[in-house]
Design a protein around this motif. Sequence first.
Motif, PDB file in Angstrom:
ATOM      1  N   GLN A 220       0.830  -1.205   0.000  1.00  0.00           N
ATOM      2  CA  GLN A 220       0.000   0.000   0.000  1.00  0.00           C
ATOM      3  C   GLN A 220       0.867   1.259   0.000  1.00  0.00           C
ATOM      4  OE1 GLN A 220      -2.782   0.303   3.322  1.00  0.00           O
ATOM      5  NE2 GLN A 220      -2.485   2.527   3.370  1.00  0.00           N
ATOM      6  N   VAL A 221       1.868   1.294   0.869  1.00  0.00           N
ATOM      7  CA  VAL A 221       2.725   2.475   0.958  1.00  0.00           C
ATOM      8  C   VAL A 221       3.579   2.620  -0.295  1.00  0.00           C
ATOM      9  CG1 VAL A 221       4.635   3.525   2.250  1.00  0.00           C
ATOM     10  CG2 VAL A 221       2.726   2.463   3.466  1.00  0.00           C
ATOM     11  N   GLY A 222       3.971   1.508  -0.902  1.00  0.00           N
ATOM     12  CA  GLY A 222       4.729   1.584  -2.145  1.00  0.00           C
ATOM     13  C   GLY A 222       3.959   2.304  -3.241  1.00  0.00           C
ATOM     14  N   VAL A 223       2.655   2.028  -3.341  1.00  0.00           N
ATOM     15  CA  VAL A 223       1.807   2.723  -4.314  1.00  0.00           C
ATOM     16  C   VAL A 223       1.708   4.201  -3.956  1.00  0.00           C
ATOM     17  CG1 VAL A 223      -0.538   2.904  -5.233  1.00  0.00           C
ATOM     18  CG2 VAL A 223       0.498   0.640  -4.868  1.00  0.00           C
ATOM     19  N   GLU A 224       1.548   4.499  -2.670  1.00  0.00           N
ATOM     20  CA  GLU A 224       1.492   5.900  -2.214  1.00  0.00           C
ATOM     21  C   GLU A 224       2.777   6.634  -2.580  1.00  0.00           C
ATOM     22  OE1 GLU A 224       0.854   5.933   1.952  1.00  0.00           O
ATOM     23  OE2 GLU A 224      -1.232   5.207   1.848  1.00  0.00           O
ATOM     24  N   GLN A 225       3.914   5.980  -2.370  1.00  0.00           N
ATOM     25  CA  GLN A 225       5.201   6.605  -2.665  1.00  0.00           C
ATOM     26  C   GLN A 225       5.317   6.963  -4.143  1.00  0.00           C
ATOM     27  OE1 GLN A 225       6.677   7.479   0.538  1.00  0.00           O
ATOM     28  NE2 GLN A 225       8.572   6.739  -0.378  1.00  0.00           N
ATOM     29  N   ALA A 226       4.899   6.053  -4.995  1.00  0.00           N
ATOM     30  CA  ALA A 226       4.961   6.322  -6.436  1.00  0.00           C
ATOM     31  C   ALA A 226       4.069   7.500  -6.819  1.00  0.00           C
ATOM     32  CB  ALA A 226       4.558   5.066  -7.209  1.00  0.00           C
ATOM     33  N   ASP A 227       2.851   7.550  -6.259  1.00  0.00           N
ATOM     34  CA  ASP A 227       1.948   8.670  -6.546  1.00  0.00           C
ATOM     35  C   ASP A 227       2.515   9.982  -6.024  1.00  0.00           C
ATOM     36  OD1 ASP A 227       0.197   6.936  -7.751  1.00  0.00           O
ATOM     37  OD2 ASP A 227      -1.110   6.729  -5.986  1.00  0.00           O
ATOM     38  N   ASP A 228       3.057   9.960  -4.795  1.00  0.00           N
ATOM     39  CA  ASP A 228       3.593  11.174  -4.201  1.00  0.00           C
ATOM     40  C   ASP A 228       4.838  11.667  -4.922  1.00  0.00           C
ATOM     41  OD1 ASP A 228       1.567  11.159  -2.372  1.00  0.00           O
ATOM     42  OD2 ASP A 228       2.744  10.255  -0.755  1.00  0.00           O
ATOM     43  N   LEU A 229       5.619  10.762  -5.467  1.00  0.00           N
ATOM     44  CA  LEU A 229       6.800  11.165  -6.234  1.00  0.00           C
ATOM     45  C   LEU A 229       6.381  11.973  -7.454  1.00  0.00           C
ATOM     46  CD1 LEU A 229       9.829  11.108  -6.770  1.00  0.00           C
ATOM     47  CD2 LEU A 229       9.532   8.876  -7.880  1.00  0.00           C
ATOM     48  N   ARG A 230       5.338  11.517  -8.153  1.00  0.00           N
ATOM     49  CA  ARG A 230       4.852  12.268  -9.314  1.00  0.00           C
ATOM     50  C   ARG A 230       4.254  13.600  -8.892  1.00  0.00           C
ATOM     51  NH1 ARG A 230       3.306   6.950 -10.844  1.00  0.00           N
ATOM     52  NH2 ARG A 230       1.261   7.228  -9.851  1.00  0.00           N
ATOM     53  N   ARG A 231       3.599  13.625  -7.752  1.00  0.00           N
ATOM     54  CA  ARG A 231       2.885  14.830  -7.326  1.00  0.00           C
ATOM     55  C   ARG A 231       3.808  15.850  -6.669  1.00  0.00           C
ATOM     56  NH1 ARG A 231       0.393  15.895  -2.490  1.00  0.00           N
ATOM     57  NH2 ARG A 231       0.740  13.742  -1.797  1.00  0.00           N
ATOM     58  N   LEU A 232       4.769  15.381  -5.833  1.00  0.00           N
ATOM     59  CA  LEU A 232       5.602  16.284  -5.044  1.00  0.00           C
ATOM     60  C   LEU A 232       6.993  16.508  -5.617  1.00  0.00           C
ATOM     61  CD1 LEU A 232       4.797  14.860  -1.466  1.00  0.00           C
ATOM     62  CD2 LEU A 232       3.775  16.862  -2.574  1.00  0.00           C
ATOM     63  N   GLY A 233       7.503  15.535  -6.347  1.00  0.00           N
ATOM     64  CA  GLY A 233       8.890  15.597  -6.783  1.00  0.00           C
ATOM     65  C   GLY A 233       9.813  14.985  -5.747  1.00  0.00           C
ATOM     66  N   TRP A 234      11.019  14.653  -6.188  1.00  0.00           N
ATOM     67  CA  TRP A 234      11.934  13.898  -5.335  1.00  0.00           C
ATOM     68  C   TRP A 234      12.347  14.665  -4.085  1.00  0.00           C
ATOM     69  CZ3 TRP A 234      13.248   9.058  -4.730  1.00  0.00           C
ATOM     70  CH2 TRP A 234      14.331   8.761  -3.906  1.00  0.00           C
ATOM     71  N   ASP A 235      12.719  15.938  -4.211  1.00  0.00           N
ATOM     72  CA  ASP A 235      13.226  16.698  -3.077  1.00  0.00           C
ATOM     73  C   ASP A 235      12.179  16.828  -1.971  1.00  0.00           C
ATOM     74  OD1 ASP A 235      15.638  16.983  -4.327  1.00  0.00           O
ATOM     75  OD2 ASP A 235      15.238  19.000  -5.084  1.00  0.00           O
ATOM     76  N   ARG A 236      10.972  17.167  -2.324  1.00  0.00           N
ATOM     77  CA  ARG A 236       9.925  17.327  -1.311  1.00  0.00           C
ATOM     78  C   ARG A 236       9.571  15.975  -0.681  1.00  0.00           C
ATOM     79  NH1 ARG A 236       4.979  20.475  -3.753  1.00  0.00           N
ATOM     80  NH2 ARG A 236       4.218  20.136  -1.613  1.00  0.00           N
ATOM     81  N   GLU A 264       2.816   2.950   9.459  1.00  0.00           N
ATOM     82  CA  GLU A 264       3.931   3.814   9.852  1.00  0.00           C
ATOM     83  C   GLU A 264       5.264   3.098   9.686  1.00  0.00           C
ATOM     84  OE1 GLU A 264       2.132   6.796  13.246  1.00  0.00           O
ATOM     85  OE2 GLU A 264       2.478   4.692  13.795  1.00  0.00           O
ATOM     86  N   VAL A 265       5.313   1.829  10.054  1.00  0.00           N
ATOM     87  CA  VAL A 265       6.545   1.055   9.865  1.00  0.00           C
ATOM     88  C   VAL A 265       6.887   0.962   8.381  1.00  0.00           C
ATOM     89  CG1 VAL A 265       7.557  -1.258  10.059  1.00  0.00           C
ATOM     90  CG2 VAL A 265       6.337  -0.267  12.009  1.00  0.00           C
ATOM     91  N   ALA A 266       5.896   0.698   7.556  1.00  0.00           N
ATOM     92  CA  ALA A 266       6.125   0.605   6.117  1.00  0.00           C
ATOM     93  C   ALA A 266       6.616   1.931   5.554  1.00  0.00           C
ATOM     94  CB  ALA A 266       4.849   0.168   5.415  1.00  0.00           C
ATOM     95  N   ARG A 267       6.026   3.044   5.994  1.00  0.00           N
ATOM     96  CA  ARG A 267       6.456   4.354   5.493  1.00  0.00           C
ATOM     97  C   ARG A 267       7.904   4.641   5.881  1.00  0.00           C
ATOM     98  NH1 ARG A 267       0.780   7.498   6.992  1.00  0.00           N
ATOM     99  NH2 ARG A 267      -0.268   7.053   4.994  1.00  0.00           N
ATOM    100  N   LEU A 268       8.287   4.254   7.090  1.00  0.00           N
ATOM    101  CA  LEU A 268       9.676   4.450   7.501  1.00  0.00           C
ATOM    102  C   LEU A 268      10.614   3.545   6.705  1.00  0.00           C
ATOM    103  CD1 LEU A 268       9.117   4.690  11.346  1.00  0.00           C
ATOM    104  CD2 LEU A 268       9.959   6.524   9.869  1.00  0.00           C
ATOM    105  N   GLY A 269      10.169   2.315   6.445  1.00  0.00           N
ATOM    106  CA  GLY A 269      10.981   1.412   5.645  1.00  0.00           C
ATOM    107  C   GLY A 269      11.236   1.954   4.257  1.00  0.00           C
ATOM    108  N   TRP A 270      10.186   2.493   3.627  1.00  0.00           N
ATOM    109  CA  TRP A 270      10.351   3.108   2.314  1.00  0.00           C
ATOM    110  C   TRP A 270      11.180   4.382   2.414  1.00  0.00           C
ATOM    111  CZ3 TRP A 270       9.715   1.170  -2.321  1.00  0.00           C
ATOM    112  CH2 TRP A 270       8.815   0.093  -2.510  1.00  0.00           C
ATOM    113  N   ALA A 271      11.018   5.149   3.505  1.00  0.00           N
ATOM    114  CA  ALA A 271      11.721   6.429   3.644  1.00  0.00           C
ATOM    115  C   ALA A 271      13.235   6.255   3.591  1.00  0.00           C
ATOM    116  CB  ALA A 271      11.315   7.105   4.959  1.00  0.00           C
ATOM    117  N   VAL A 272      13.756   5.267   4.315  1.00  0.00           N
ATOM    118  CA  VAL A 272      15.217   5.137   4.400  1.00  0.00           C
ATOM    119  C   VAL A 272      15.817   4.418   3.197  1.00  0.00           C
ATOM    120  CG1 VAL A 272      15.286   5.295   6.913  1.00  0.00           C
ATOM    121  CG2 VAL A 272      15.018   3.050   5.829  1.00  0.00           C
ATOM    122  N   THR A 273      14.989   4.017   2.225  1.00  0.00           N
ATOM    123  CA  THR A 273      15.570   3.481   0.987  1.00  0.00           C
ATOM    124  C   THR A 273      16.205   4.585   0.157  1.00  0.00           C
ATOM    125  OG1 THR A 273      13.460   3.650  -0.192  1.00  0.00           O
ATOM    126  CG2 THR A 273      13.958   1.542   0.873  1.00  0.00           C
TER     127      THR A 273
END
Length: 383
Positions: A220-236, A264-273
Motif C-alpha cells: 500500500q505504501v509503495g503505491v502511495e510513494q509512487a503517486d507522491d513522487l509524481r505529485r511532489l517531486g523527489w526533493d519534497r 507507519e513502519v512501512a512508510r519508515l521502511g520506504w523512507a530510508v531506501t
Amino acid sequence: MAPHASPDDLPITLAGGAELAAALPYLIGFVPHESLVLVALTGDHEARVGVTLRVDLPAPGPAADVVAEAVARLGPSRPAAVAALVVTEADDVPAPVEAGADLLDRRVDELDAVELRALRTSTDLPGRAVVGEVARVLAGAGVPLLHTLLVRAGRCWDYDCPDACCDPGAGEVLPGGTSRLAAATVLDGRAVAADRDEVVTRLAPPTGAALLAMGRACAQVGVEQADDLRRLGWDRLAERSWRRVLEAVARHRPGTTAALTDVEVARLGWAVTAIEVRDRALRLSAGPSASAAEAVWTELVRRLPVPLDATPATLLAAAAHVRGDGATAAIALSRALDSQPACTLARLLERALHTGFPPSALRGLLTRAGEQAGAGASEQLGA
C-alpha cells in the motif's frame, strides 16, 4: 578503566578484575557463556575500553588459530594493552606440574604463579592454555596483556595471581547490586540479553499473520510513494521522509511509549531506501538521539519483510557498533546481507567490523559527516 562512551557521556570507572568481569554483559550486550572475551584498552594508563570482542571458547586442544583470528579482529591500530577473560563453567584441571618434587628444592621467590599454586593444590584453573596462547600472540604483536581472568559461577580468578585468593577453590565474588554501568544501560533504553541466541530472536523477521499484514502495508505504501513522487517531486518527498524519521525517533526516546502502526513502519521502511534519507539517519547514531534512533531501527528490523528490512538492519548495525555492541552489529549485518547481498554500505560495515574498526572511529566519522554540508556518511565510508 572507563567503558567506551560518547563524548558527552561521563566516564564510568571500572577498577579492573572482578568489576571488569561483572561488566561483560553490558560491554557486549548479552551474558557470555563458554566464551573468550578480549577487551582492548586504550588511552593513558590503559584506562579506556576500546573494541570488545567475544568468540566461542576453543575446544580442548590447540587454540592458536582461534586466538590469532580474535586478536587480529581487535583492529589494525595496536591498543595500549588487552584484557583477556575466559568465561566458562568447566571444572578445574590437574595442575601442570612438570618438575614435581623439584619445586621443593627451589626458593619461593623463584617460582611463578603456576608453580606456587602447584605447591598448594593438585588442581589448576581451566582455560590457562587459551590465555597463554593469547599472551603469545599479543607478545608477537608488541601488545601487553594487562589482565588474564577466569569468570565462573559468579566469581573471578586472576590467572597471574600467586596468592591463595585465586586458588581453584577460592576466587573473588563478582560485585552485586546495580552498578553505574548497569544503570546507564537501562536509562539508555537498552536491555542485556540472557545470551547471544536471545539477541538473534529479538531481531528475528516477522512470520505468519504479522508478515502478511506487513506485506499488505508495504505494498500500500509503495503505491502511495509512487503517486507522491509524481505529485511532489523527489526533493519534497525526501524531506517528508526525513521528517517522518525524526518524528519516529522522538517517539522512541527512553522513557516514552511508542507504538508504530504497520503503515507507519512501512512508510519508515520506504523512507530510508532513499540514500539522502539513509545517510542523514546514519548520522543519528553519533548524536544525542542515538539510543532512540537505535530503538526505531530495531523495531523496523523486527517488523519489515525482505527487502525493506535491509537498510534499517544496516542502520542498526552502525548504531550498535558505535556504542561498542559488536554482537548486535554482526547479527544486524547478517540480516541486511541476507536480504540484499549487494548492499554496499552493509558490506563496508561488515568489513569494518571484522577488521576491528574502532567504535570511536566510526562515531568520529559520522560526526564529521554531520558537520559537512553535502558530505554523506556513506560517501566517507566509500559507499
